[in-house]
Structure formats: C-alpha cells, structure tokens
Design an enzyme around this catalytic site. Structure first.
Site, PDB file in Angstrom:
ATOM      1  N   ARG A   1      -8.977   1.284   9.093  1.00  0.00           N
ATOM      2  CA  ARG A   1      -8.578  -0.097   9.360  1.00  0.00           C
ATOM      3  C   ARG A   1      -9.668  -0.858  10.100  1.00  0.00           C
ATOM      4  O   ARG A   1      -9.496  -2.040  10.380  1.00  0.00           O
ATOM      5  CB  ARG A   1      -7.317  -0.104  10.219  1.00  0.00           C
ATOM      6  CG  ARG A   1      -6.029  -0.333   9.427  1.00  0.00           C
ATOM      7  CD  ARG A   1      -4.898  -0.353  10.433  1.00  0.00           C
ATOM      8  NE  ARG A   1      -3.737  -1.059  10.003  1.00  0.00           N
ATOM      9  CZ  ARG A   1      -2.632  -0.479   9.530  1.00  0.00           C
ATOM     10  NH1 ARG A   1      -2.590   0.801   9.357  1.00  0.00           N
ATOM     11  NH2 ARG A   1      -1.583  -1.222   9.232  1.00  0.00           N
TER      12      ARG A   1
ATOM     13  N   LYS B   1       0.832  -1.216   0.000  1.00  0.00           N
ATOM     14  CA  LYS B   1       0.000   0.000   0.000  1.00  0.00           C
ATOM     15  C   LYS B   1       0.867   1.266   0.000  1.00  0.00           C
ATOM     16  O   LYS B   1       0.649   2.173  -0.781  1.00  0.00           O
ATOM     17  CB  LYS B   1      -0.900   0.051   1.250  1.00  0.00           C
ATOM     18  CG  LYS B   1      -1.816  -1.124   1.425  1.00  0.00           C
ATOM     19  CD  LYS B   1      -2.672  -0.980   2.676  1.00  0.00           C
ATOM     20  CE  LYS B   1      -1.906  -1.000   3.971  1.00  0.00           C
ATOM     21  NZ  LYS B   1      -1.204  -2.261   4.258  1.00  0.00           N
TER      22      LYS B   1
ATOM     23  N   ARG C   1      -0.167  -9.282  13.340  1.00  0.00           N
ATOM     24  CA  ARG C   1      -0.735  -8.212  12.505  1.00  0.00           C
ATOM     25  C   ARG C   1      -1.629  -8.796  11.406  1.00  0.00           C
ATOM     26  O   ARG C   1      -2.654  -8.206  11.056  1.00  0.00           O
ATOM     27  CB  ARG C   1       0.391  -7.366  11.892  1.00  0.00           C
ATOM     28  CG  ARG C   1       1.142  -6.593  12.964  1.00  0.00           C
ATOM     29  CD  ARG C   1       2.362  -5.910  12.398  1.00  0.00           C
ATOM     30  NE  ARG C   1       2.009  -4.807  11.531  1.00  0.00           N
ATOM     31  CZ  ARG C   1       2.837  -4.273  10.645  1.00  0.00           C
ATOM     32  NH1 ARG C   1       4.060  -4.741  10.504  1.00  0.00           N
ATOM     33  NH2 ARG C   1       2.445  -3.276   9.898  1.00  0.00           N
TER      34      ARG C   1
ATOM     35  N   ARG D   1      11.547  -5.944   4.295  1.00  0.00           N
ATOM     36  CA  ARG D   1      11.278  -4.490   4.271  1.00  0.00           C
ATOM     37  C   ARG D   1      12.283  -3.758   5.149  1.00  0.00           C
ATOM     38  O   ARG D   1      12.589  -4.183   6.252  1.00  0.00           O
ATOM     39  CB  ARG D   1       9.858  -4.205   4.770  1.00  0.00           C
ATOM     40  CG  ARG D   1       9.595  -2.721   4.967  1.00  0.00           C
ATOM     41  CD  ARG D   1       8.139  -2.356   4.909  1.00  0.00           C
ATOM     42  NE  ARG D   1       7.363  -2.839   6.040  1.00  0.00           N
ATOM     43  CZ  ARG D   1       6.051  -2.631   6.164  1.00  0.00           C
ATOM     44  NH1 ARG D   1       5.382  -2.006   5.205  1.00  0.00           N
ATOM     45  NH2 ARG D   1       5.414  -3.086   7.209  1.00  0.00           N
TER      46      ARG D   1
ATOM     47  N   ARG E   1      11.686  -2.556  10.932  1.00  0.00           N
ATOM     48  CA  ARG E   1      10.745  -2.060  11.945  1.00  0.00           C
ATOM     49  C   ARG E   1      10.508  -3.120  13.019  1.00  0.00           C
ATOM     50  O   ARG E   1      10.409  -4.307  12.705  1.00  0.00           O
ATOM     51  CB  ARG E   1       9.414  -1.697  11.272  1.00  0.00           C
ATOM     52  CG  ARG E   1       9.375  -0.301  10.729  1.00  0.00           C
ATOM     53  CD  ARG E   1       8.198  -0.048   9.820  1.00  0.00           C
ATOM     54  NE  ARG E   1       6.921  -0.535  10.289  1.00  0.00           N
ATOM     55  CZ  ARG E   1       5.795  -0.435   9.603  1.00  0.00           C
ATOM     56  NH1 ARG E   1       5.789   0.167   8.411  1.00  0.00           N
ATOM     57  NH2 ARG E   1       4.678  -0.897  10.080  1.00  0.00           N
TER      58      ARG E   1
HETATM   59  P1  ADP Z   1       2.326  -1.748   3.224  1.00  0.00           P
HETATM   60  O1  ADP Z   1       2.380  -0.250   3.116  1.00  0.00           O
HETATM   61  O2  ADP Z   1       1.099  -2.339   2.598  1.00  0.00           O
HETATM   62  O3  ADP Z   1       2.535  -2.231   4.635  1.00  0.00           O
HETATM   63  P2  ADP Z   1       4.871  -1.678   1.744  1.00  0.00           P
HETATM   64  O4  ADP Z   1       4.511  -0.766   0.626  1.00  0.00           O
HETATM   65  O5  ADP Z   1       5.738  -1.109   2.823  1.00  0.00           O
HETATM   66  O6  ADP Z   1       3.539  -2.344   2.392  1.00  0.00           O
HETATM   67  O7  ADP Z   1       5.538  -2.989   1.116  1.00  0.00           O
HETATM   68  C1  ADP Z   1       6.037  -4.035   1.962  1.00  0.00           C
HETATM   69  C2  ADP Z   1       7.401  -4.497   1.455  1.00  0.00           C
HETATM   70  O8  ADP Z   1       7.239  -5.177   0.206  1.00  0.00           O
HETATM   71  C3  ADP Z   1       8.389  -3.358   1.208  1.00  0.00           C
HETATM   72  O9  ADP Z   1       9.685  -3.807   1.557  1.00  0.00           O
HETATM   73  C4  ADP Z   1       8.266  -3.106  -0.308  1.00  0.00           C
HETATM   74  O10 ADP Z   1       9.478  -2.588  -0.837  1.00  0.00           O
HETATM   75  C5  ADP Z   1       7.956  -4.496  -0.837  1.00  0.00           C
HETATM   76  N1  ADP Z   1       7.035  -4.484  -1.991  1.00  0.00           N
HETATM   77  C6  ADP Z   1       5.952  -3.677  -2.170  1.00  0.00           C
HETATM   78  N2  ADP Z   1       5.324  -3.966  -3.337  1.00  0.00           N
HETATM   79  C7  ADP Z   1       6.027  -5.006  -3.890  1.00  0.00           C
HETATM   80  C8  ADP Z   1       5.886  -5.770  -5.097  1.00  0.00           C
HETATM   81  N3  ADP Z   1       4.887  -5.543  -5.970  1.00  0.00           N
HETATM   82  N4  ADP Z   1       6.793  -6.757  -5.327  1.00  0.00           N
HETATM   83  C9  ADP Z   1       7.795  -7.014  -4.443  1.00  0.00           C
HETATM   84  N5  ADP Z   1       7.979  -6.321  -3.295  1.00  0.00           N
HETATM   85  C10 ADP Z   1       7.122  -5.334  -3.019  1.00  0.00           C
HETATM   86  P1  AMP Z   2       1.426   0.710   9.048  1.00  0.00           P
HETATM   87  O1  AMP Z   2       2.574   1.638   8.931  1.00  0.00           O
HETATM   88  O2  AMP Z   2       0.226   1.136   8.243  1.00  0.00           O
HETATM   89  O3  AMP Z   2       1.813  -0.731   8.824  1.00  0.00           O
HETATM   90  O4  AMP Z   2       0.928   0.811  10.568  1.00  0.00           O
HETATM   91  C1  AMP Z   2       1.769   0.411  11.637  1.00  0.00           C
HETATM   92  C2  AMP Z   2       0.945   0.317  12.926  1.00  0.00           C
HETATM   93  O5  AMP Z   2       0.392   1.599  13.268  1.00  0.00           O
HETATM   94  C3  AMP Z   2      -0.257  -0.630  12.891  1.00  0.00           C
HETATM   95  O6  AMP Z   2       0.095  -1.984  13.115  1.00  0.00           O
HETATM   96  C4  AMP Z   2      -1.110  -0.040  14.026  1.00  0.00           C
HETATM   97  O7  AMP Z   2      -0.616  -0.400  15.302  1.00  0.00           O
HETATM   98  C5  AMP Z   2      -0.883   1.462  13.864  1.00  0.00           C
HETATM   99  N1  AMP Z   2      -1.888   2.057  12.938  1.00  0.00           N
HETATM  100  C6  AMP Z   2      -1.647   2.667  11.748  1.00  0.00           C
HETATM  101  N2  AMP Z   2      -2.796   3.087  11.201  1.00  0.00           N
HETATM  102  C7  AMP Z   2      -3.793   2.736  12.058  1.00  0.00           C
HETATM  103  C8  AMP Z   2      -5.211   2.862  12.046  1.00  0.00           C
HETATM  104  N3  AMP Z   2      -5.853   3.438  11.019  1.00  0.00           N
HETATM  105  N4  AMP Z   2      -5.900   2.354  13.099  1.00  0.00           N
HETATM  106  C9  AMP Z   2      -5.285   1.769  14.128  1.00  0.00           C
HETATM  107  N5  AMP Z   2      -3.953   1.599  14.191  1.00  0.00           N
HETATM  108  C10 AMP Z   2      -3.208   2.077  13.175  1.00  0.00           C
END
Ligand code: ADP
Ligand code: AMP
Length: 213
Positions: free
Chosen positions: A88, A13, A171, A127, A160
C-alpha cells in the site's frame, strides 16, 4: 501465478481476489483480514493495528512488511499467491521486491481495479463483512442468501467500523496520497494490468482472467 490486487478501498479487490484464488487454486492473502483476525484474537499485533485501522489510516510499514514476507514463504504459496491490500506504500513495494528477490522470484502481475471515488462511497456503505471468515457481501450487488448472515460460515455480518462515510473519506485521501503511486511503480516494472472496476462482478472477473491469459 503471483498477483497483486491494486485499487482504492472498496474497488472490489477482495471480491475478485477470492474468486481468482479459487480459479487458480492459490491462497488469497489479505493484510486487512490478517489484522482484523488479530484484533478479534486480542493479539499484540491486533492491539497495535486497531487505532490506525479505526481512524482510516495505514498501519506502519514495519508492522506489515515482515508479516507478508513470512506468509509468502509458507508451503502453500509455492505455486503462487494473491496479495490483496498489500503493498500500500512504495516502501512496502520495495520490501516485497527484496523479499521475493531473496527467494529468486518475481511478481507476475499487478491488477489495478479502477473505480472512481464517486462509486466508492456507495460500494463501502453497502458492504457487509463477516469478521469470522473474511467473506464480503453487498446489500444490493452481492446479497447473502439470508439477510445479515454469512453464507460461508453462518456468522453475523457487520458494517465495518472503517466503512462509515467519514472514515471512507479519510481512507480515500490516504489511498490517493500513499497507494496510488504504486500504479506508476508497477507500470514501470512492466507488470501493470488495469481493469474497469465499475462493471458487474462477473464482467470484472472475466476481464481480469482474459488479461492474465
Ligand atoms: P476492496 O477489497 O477493494 O476493499 P471489496 O471487494 O470488499 O473491496 O468490495 C467493496 C464492496 O463492493 C463489497 O460490498 C462488494 O460486495 C461490492 N462490489 C465489489 N465489486 C463490485 C462490482 N463489480 N459491482 C458492484 N459491487 C461490487
Ligand atoms: P482492507 O481490509 O484492505 O480495506 O484494510 C483495512 C485497513 O487495514 C486499512 O485501512 C489499514 O488501516 C490496514 N491495512 C491493511 N493492509 C495494510 C497495509 N498493507 N499497510 C498498511 N495498513 C494496512
């Protein structure tokens, strides 16, 4: 263009939201980034959020809904915005609808980046995040130019705390229980668009742009 990015943690995302924000010239609003910045800055909000985040649980709705309502009312959101990581829960989605209604607005699309659980563990384990500017990399699929250093701001990249495998499992459970029902919610609202998130970064991006028209 007012967009919501839906999908499991690690589905991509944030990666896609950052690219879409540049393509459509609208702000990328990540609630996770907002919380992490507050933790880093030692604010009251950060102190309240940290325990939930480290445990892989959601921060309570009341800590996030007003924050987002205030953010989308700011000047830079007039032409649209991308919500990444919010809503969420169903109550969060309802709070967003209520806030938008007051402003006489509606969301245009909810983009579901669909990735099965088995791919998620690999995505999250690889990541690496910049806690300063929020940029995200992957050790295999999206490498920084210099290992361990953010291309955008030169800060150190980290795994992270909540991307460790035990927390990722929690999660994913939280996602299926509390966030996945939003797919139905936005389907019923007629604005759901689903993209196959297992494709390459570029293919996912092109797929989303094609769906948004
Ligand atoms: P989210 O925001 O949904 O938690 P991220 O955008 O941070 O996810 O993506 C999670 C991990 O996967 C990151 O390390 C990112 O670089 C990698 N990633 C994202 N999209 C792809 C893809 N289409 N193919 C391979 N790796 C990806
Ligand atoms: P993210 O960076 O989106 O993966 O979010 C990391 C963490 O932040 C999540 O696992 C939650 O603990 C908290 N968080 C982020 N967005 C929300 C939301 N909309 N509602 C509740 N918790 C959130």
């Amino acid at each position: 263009m007012r967009l919501i990015m839906l999908g499991a943690p690690g589905a991509g995302k944030g990666t896609q939201a950052a690219k879409l924000a540049v393509a459509y010239n609208i702000p990328h609003i990540s609630t996770g980034d907002i919380f992490r910045a507050n933790i880093k800055g030692g604010t009251e909000l950060g102190k309240k959020a940290k325990g939930y985040m480290d445990a892989g649980q959601l921060v309570p709705d009341e800590l996030v809904c007003d924050l987002v309502a205030d953010r989308i009312a700011q000047e830079d959101c007039t032409e649209g915005f991308i919500l990444d990581g919010f809503p969420r829960t169903i109550p969060q989605a309802e709070a967003l609808d209520a806030a938008l209604e007051k402003m006489g607005l509606k969301m245009d699309a909810a983009v579901n980046v669909d990735v099965p659980d088995e791919n998620i563990i690999e995505r999250m384990g690889g990541r690496r995040a910049c806690l300063k500017c929020g940029a995200t990399y992957h050790m295999v699929y999206a490498k920084p130019q210099t290992e361990g250093i953010c291309d955008k701001c030169g800060s150190e990249l980290v795994l992270r705390e909540d991307d460790k495998p035990e927390t990722v499992k929690t999660r994913l459970g939280v996602y299926h229980e509390q966030t996945q029902p939003l797919i139905d919610y936005y389907e019923k609202a007629g604005i759901l668009k689903t993209v196959d998130g297992t494709q390459s970064l570029e293919a996912v991006f092109e797929g989303i742009k094609a769906m948004l028209g």
